[in-house]
Design a protein around this motif. Sequence first.
Motif, PDB file in Angstrom:
ATOM      1  N   ALA A  33       7.983  28.606  26.219  1.00  7.06           N
ATOM      2  CA  ALA A  33       7.794  29.990  25.295  1.00  7.06           C
ATOM      3  C   ALA A  33       6.343  30.319  25.151  1.00  7.06           C
ATOM      4  N   ARG A  34       6.063  31.421  25.018  1.00  9.74           N
ATOM      5  CA  ARG A  34       4.650  31.750  24.761  1.00  9.74           C
ATOM      6  C   ARG A  34       4.581  32.426  23.134  1.00  9.74           C
ATOM      7  N   THR A  35       5.715  32.823  22.781  1.00 14.35           N
ATOM      8  CA  THR A  35       5.671  33.325  21.162  1.00 14.35           C
ATOM      9  C   THR A  35       6.648  32.512  20.490  1.00 14.35           C
ATOM     10  N   ILE A  36       6.552  33.039  19.240  1.00 12.61           N
ATOM     11  CA  ILE A  36       7.438  32.467  18.124  1.00 12.61           C
ATOM     12  C   ILE A  36       8.797  32.721  18.385  1.00 12.61           C
ATOM     13  N   LYS A  37       8.977  34.037  18.660  1.00  8.04           N
ATOM     14  CA  LYS A  37      10.282  34.529  18.792  1.00  8.04           C
ATOM     15  C   LYS A  37      11.089  34.045  20.081  1.00  8.04           C
ATOM     16  N   ASP A  38      10.465  33.811  21.058  1.00 12.15           N
ATOM     17  CA  ASP A  38      11.268  33.081  22.080  1.00 12.15           C
ATOM     18  C   ASP A  38      11.313  31.606  21.981  1.00 12.15           C
ATOM     19  N   GLY A  39      10.468  31.051  21.177  1.00 15.58           N
ATOM     20  CA  GLY A  39      10.643  29.599  20.950  1.00 15.58           C
ATOM     21  C   GLY A  39      11.772  29.267  20.074  1.00 15.58           C
ATOM     22  N   LYS A  40      11.931  30.386  18.984  1.00 15.61           N
ATOM     23  CA  LYS A  40      13.004  30.304  18.038  1.00 15.61           C
ATOM     24  C   LYS A  40      14.364  30.360  18.566  1.00 15.61           C
ATOM     25  N   GLN A  41      14.346  31.094  19.738  1.00 13.53           N
ATOM     26  CA  GLN A  41      15.608  31.568  20.475  1.00 13.53           C
ATOM     27  C   GLN A  41      15.950  30.084  21.402  1.00 13.53           C
ATOM     28  N   PHE A  42      15.011  29.338  22.015  1.00 11.73           N
ATOM     29  CA  PHE A  42      15.333  28.089  22.775  1.00 11.73           C
ATOM     30  C   PHE A  42      15.844  27.281  21.696  1.00 11.73           C
ATOM     31  N   LEU A  43      15.101  27.114  20.574  1.00 12.50           N
ATOM     32  CA  LEU A  43      15.571  26.050  19.616  1.00 12.50           C
ATOM     33  C   LEU A  43      16.973  26.176  19.012  1.00 12.50           C
ATOM     34  N   ASP A  44      17.098  27.527  18.960  1.00 13.75           N
ATOM     35  CA  ASP A  44      18.515  27.898  18.398  1.00 13.75           C
ATOM     36  C   ASP A  44      19.532  27.543  19.387  1.00 13.75           C
ATOM     37  N   ASP A  45      19.135  27.831  20.619  1.00 10.54           N
ATOM     38  CA  ASP A  45      20.253  27.462  21.819  1.00 10.54           C
ATOM     39  C   ASP A  45      20.451  26.054  22.401  1.00 10.54           C
ATOM     40  N   ASN A  46      19.140  25.160  22.189  1.00  4.59           N
ATOM     41  CA  ASN A  46      19.184  23.894  22.732  1.00  4.59           C
ATOM     42  C   ASN A  46      18.713  22.831  21.926  1.00  4.59           C
ATOM     43  N   THR A  47      18.749  21.564  22.503  1.00  3.37           N
ATOM     44  CA  THR A  47      18.240  20.500  21.772  1.00  3.37           C
ATOM     45  C   THR A  47      17.328  19.861  22.614  1.00  3.37           C
ATOM     46  N   TYR A  48      16.131  19.197  22.322  1.00  5.93           N
ATOM     47  CA  TYR A  48      14.929  18.772  23.221  1.00  5.93           C
ATOM     48  C   TYR A  48      14.709  17.363  22.755  1.00  5.93           C
ATOM     49  N   ASP A  49      14.270  16.621  23.731  1.00  3.87           N
ATOM     50  CA  ASP A  49      13.568  15.224  23.347  1.00  3.87           C
ATOM     51  C   ASP A  49      12.491  15.258  22.743  1.00  3.87           C
ATOM     52  N   VAL A  50      11.600  16.170  23.154  1.00  5.04           N
ATOM     53  CA  VAL A  50      10.221  16.307  22.701  1.00  5.04           C
ATOM     54  C   VAL A  50       9.802  17.623  22.827  1.00  5.04           C
ATOM     55  N   ILE A  51       8.846  17.983  21.980  1.00  2.00           N
ATOM     56  CA  ILE A  51       8.112  19.564  22.094  1.00  2.00           C
ATOM     57  C   ILE A  51       6.724  19.264  22.286  1.00  2.00           C
ATOM     58  N   LEU A  52       6.079  19.939  23.340  1.00  2.78           N
ATOM     59  CA  LEU A  52       4.752  19.983  23.502  1.00  2.78           C
ATOM     60  C   LEU A  52       4.332  21.113  22.902  1.00  2.78           C
ATOM     61  N   SER A  53       3.470  21.540  21.930  1.00  6.89           N
ATOM     62  CA  SER A  53       3.054  22.868  21.285  1.00  6.89           C
ATOM     63  C   SER A  53       1.594  22.999  20.875  1.00  6.89           C
ATOM     64  N   ASP A  54       1.206  24.063  21.307  1.00  7.00           N
ATOM     65  CA  ASP A  54      -0.189  24.666  21.010  1.00  7.00           C
ATOM     66  C   ASP A  54       0.072  25.186  19.542  1.00  7.00           C
ATOM     67  N   ILE A  55      -0.978  25.189  18.825  1.00 10.10           N
ATOM     68  CA  ILE A  55      -1.237  25.836  17.398  1.00 10.10           C
ATOM     69  C   ILE A  55      -1.004  27.402  17.258  1.00 10.10           C
ATOM     70  N   GLN A  56      -1.827  28.039  18.273  1.00 11.40           N
ATOM     71  CA  GLN A  56      -1.920  29.389  18.399  1.00 11.40           C
ATOM     72  C   GLN A  56      -0.818  30.069  19.395  1.00 11.40           C
ATOM     73  N   LEU A  57       0.105  30.817  19.170  1.00  6.18           N
ATOM     74  CA  LEU A  57       0.953  31.531  20.087  1.00  6.18           C
ATOM     75  C   LEU A  57       0.622  32.980  20.107  1.00  6.18           C
ATOM     76  N   LEU A  58       1.218  33.726  21.072  1.00  6.92           N
ATOM     77  CA  LEU A  58       0.949  35.161  20.923  1.00  6.92           C
ATOM     78  C   LEU A  58       1.160  35.787  19.748  1.00  6.92           C
ATOM     79  N   ASP A  59       2.006  35.426  19.257  1.00 10.95           N
ATOM     80  CA  ASP A  59       2.644  36.338  17.830  1.00 10.95           C
ATOM     81  C   ASP A  59       2.340  35.635  16.715  1.00 10.95           C
TER      82      ASP A  59
END
Length: 254
Positions: A33-59
């Motif tokens: 995901a490149r945005t908060i919006k898309d990231g939230k959708q993924f987290l609402d629909d899935n579970t993950y073992d680990v998250i790799l995250s930048d600080i600044q996203l597009l939105d």
Amino acid sequence: MKILILEDEIPAYQKLVTYLTDYLKSEPEHDWARTIKDGKQFLDDNTYDVILSDIQLLDGISFDLFDEVSLNTPIIFCSAHDEYLFKAFNTNGIAYILKPYTKKEFNGALEKYQSLFNKGDYGNLNTDVIVELKSALKEENTTYKKRFVIKKSKGIQLLNVSDISLIEASGDFCIATDNEGKRHTISQNLGSISKQLNPNKFFKINRSEIINIDYIITIESHFKNRLLLTITGCKEKPMTSSSTTSEFRKWLEQ
């Protein structure tokens, strides 16, 4: 291992996938995901073992996303922000690597995750941590004075703020002492100068003096709850006022 990658830059995303593939010996199962919006959708629909995250996203910043969702997933931040930002971390369930990071640094972060995961010894990213990270990020993005223009008889001189050990009020002006003991007149009052300086580095110890933490040599107890400071380049020892000593002690430990 299922991974969520939050990264707005395409080359940085591709680098992460390449390093993950090398580390895992196969292409990782992941969402991107490149945005908060898309990231939230993924987290609402899935579970993950680990998250790799930048600080600044597009939105916006990823901390806003983590503030919205309930997470029990370890996070490795991959960011170009200065290391001091991450002093706000208070859980060993979070790792970070600074851009431009090497494969060795990336592998080290994953090894830390796996070690903690296997022990069941990682902590969640809680609300208090998010608040501290946002505060640290806001401070990091604040622009503070880097130099003063000093008028001398022979012309103009630039005085780097990082070289100043002490600033003393002198009427409508101030005298700045540098780390070599040289004194410079700044055509501003102490209140105006104080607002321009990084509060992590500079502290107003009394009504007329500001010191730089990088040049404190010794601190001695003095009468009436005051502290006597030995400062690089200064012949006289500045002293905290009774009213600032308590806050000064806290500031030293931050």
